[in-house]
Design a protein around this motif. Sequence first.
Motif, mmCIF file in Angstrom:
data_model
loop_
_atom_site.group_PDB
_atom_site.id
_atom_site.type_symbol
_atom_site.label_atom_id
_atom_site.label_comp_id
_atom_site.label_asym_id
_atom_site.label_seq_id
_atom_site.Cartn_x
_atom_site.Cartn_y
_atom_site.Cartn_z
ATOM 1 N N ARG A 245 0.835 -1.202 0.000
ATOM 2 C CA ARG A 245 0.000 0.000 0.000
ATOM 3 C C ARG A 245 0.873 1.257 0.000
ATOM 4 O O ARG A 245 0.573 2.232 -0.677
ATOM 5 N N TYR A 246 1.946 1.234 0.750
ATOM 6 C CA TYR A 246 2.868 2.363 0.810
ATOM 7 C C TYR A 246 3.474 2.638 -0.564
ATOM 8 O O TYR A 246 3.523 3.776 -1.013
ATOM 9 N N TRP A 247 3.955 1.588 -1.252
ATOM 10 C CA TRP A 247 4.580 1.776 -2.561
ATOM 11 C C TRP A 247 3.577 2.253 -3.603
ATOM 12 O O TRP A 247 3.917 3.100 -4.443
ATOM 13 N N SER A 248 2.376 1.739 -3.568
ATOM 14 C CA SER A 248 1.388 2.183 -4.560
ATOM 15 C C SER A 248 1.023 3.650 -4.348
ATOM 16 O O SER A 248 0.851 4.400 -5.305
ATOM 17 N N LEU B 67 3.052 5.918 -2.996
ATOM 18 C CA LEU B 67 4.237 6.674 -3.383
ATOM 19 C C LEU B 67 4.327 6.816 -4.906
ATOM 20 O O LEU B 67 4.592 7.899 -5.414
ATOM 21 N N ILE B 68 4.070 5.743 -5.624
ATOM 22 C CA ILE B 68 4.098 5.787 -7.086
ATOM 23 C C ILE B 68 3.006 6.729 -7.604
ATOM 24 O O ILE B 68 3.238 7.520 -8.517
ATOM 25 N N ALA B 69 1.828 6.653 -7.005
ATOM 26 C CA ALA B 69 0.741 7.545 -7.416
ATOM 27 C C ALA B 69 1.107 9.008 -7.178
ATOM 28 O O ALA B 69 0.855 9.873 -8.027
ATOM 29 N N LEU B 70 1.733 9.284 -6.046
ATOM 30 C CA LEU B 70 2.146 10.653 -5.732
ATOM 31 C C LEU B 70 3.196 11.146 -6.723
ATOM 32 O O LEU B 70 3.127 12.282 -7.209
ATOM 33 N N VAL B 71 4.152 10.297 -7.049
ATOM 34 C CA VAL B 71 5.194 10.670 -8.013
ATOM 35 C C VAL B 71 4.577 10.919 -9.391
ATOM 36 O O VAL B 71 4.915 11.892 -10.066
ATOM 37 N N LEU B 72 3.651 10.073 -9.821
ATOM 38 C CA LEU B 72 2.992 10.266 -11.112
ATOM 39 C C LEU B 72 2.204 11.570 -11.152
ATOM 40 O O LEU B 72 2.241 12.290 -12.151
ATOM 41 N N VAL B 73 1.500 11.876 -10.094
ATOM 42 C CA VAL B 73 0.751 13.133 -10.028
ATOM 43 C C VAL B 73 1.702 14.322 -10.120
ATOM 44 O O VAL B 73 1.439 15.292 -10.838
#
Length: 133
Positions: free
Chosen positions: A3-6, A8-14
């Motif tokens: 959940r943490y990695w998903s 983090l990836i979503a935040l980076v993509l945004v």
Amino acid sequence: MKRYWSRLIALVLVAVIGLMGCSNNGSNSLSGDYRQDTLSVVNTLRTALDLPEDDPEKAQSQAVAREKINEFSARYQRDTSITVLNSFTTMRTALNSLAGHYSSYPNRPVPQKLKQRLQQEFKQVEASLSRGG
């Protein structure tokens, strides 16, 4: 942990998408020099108007013209030192006419009467700029 990695990836993509949307394409943007920008927009609009209707570059040229109209308006419409210039008022008249045609009749060619009027207004703008206003 998954959940943490998903998240983090979503935040980076945004963040990446947001920064890409805010980036400024240097080749298409205006310089900030009113005289130079006005002449550049006039040349872009003349190119869009002069292309024959069957030219494959016509649609791209019109899209660039619309973009330049929007950029020019956004940059200079609130600058009171520029809005009082004769070149600016004539340029705004021409831009409004062409933008109105593009938004009302996007698939129709620009009428010859409008083209002639725009060419006359472009000449007035250039003459006014050469006189310093």
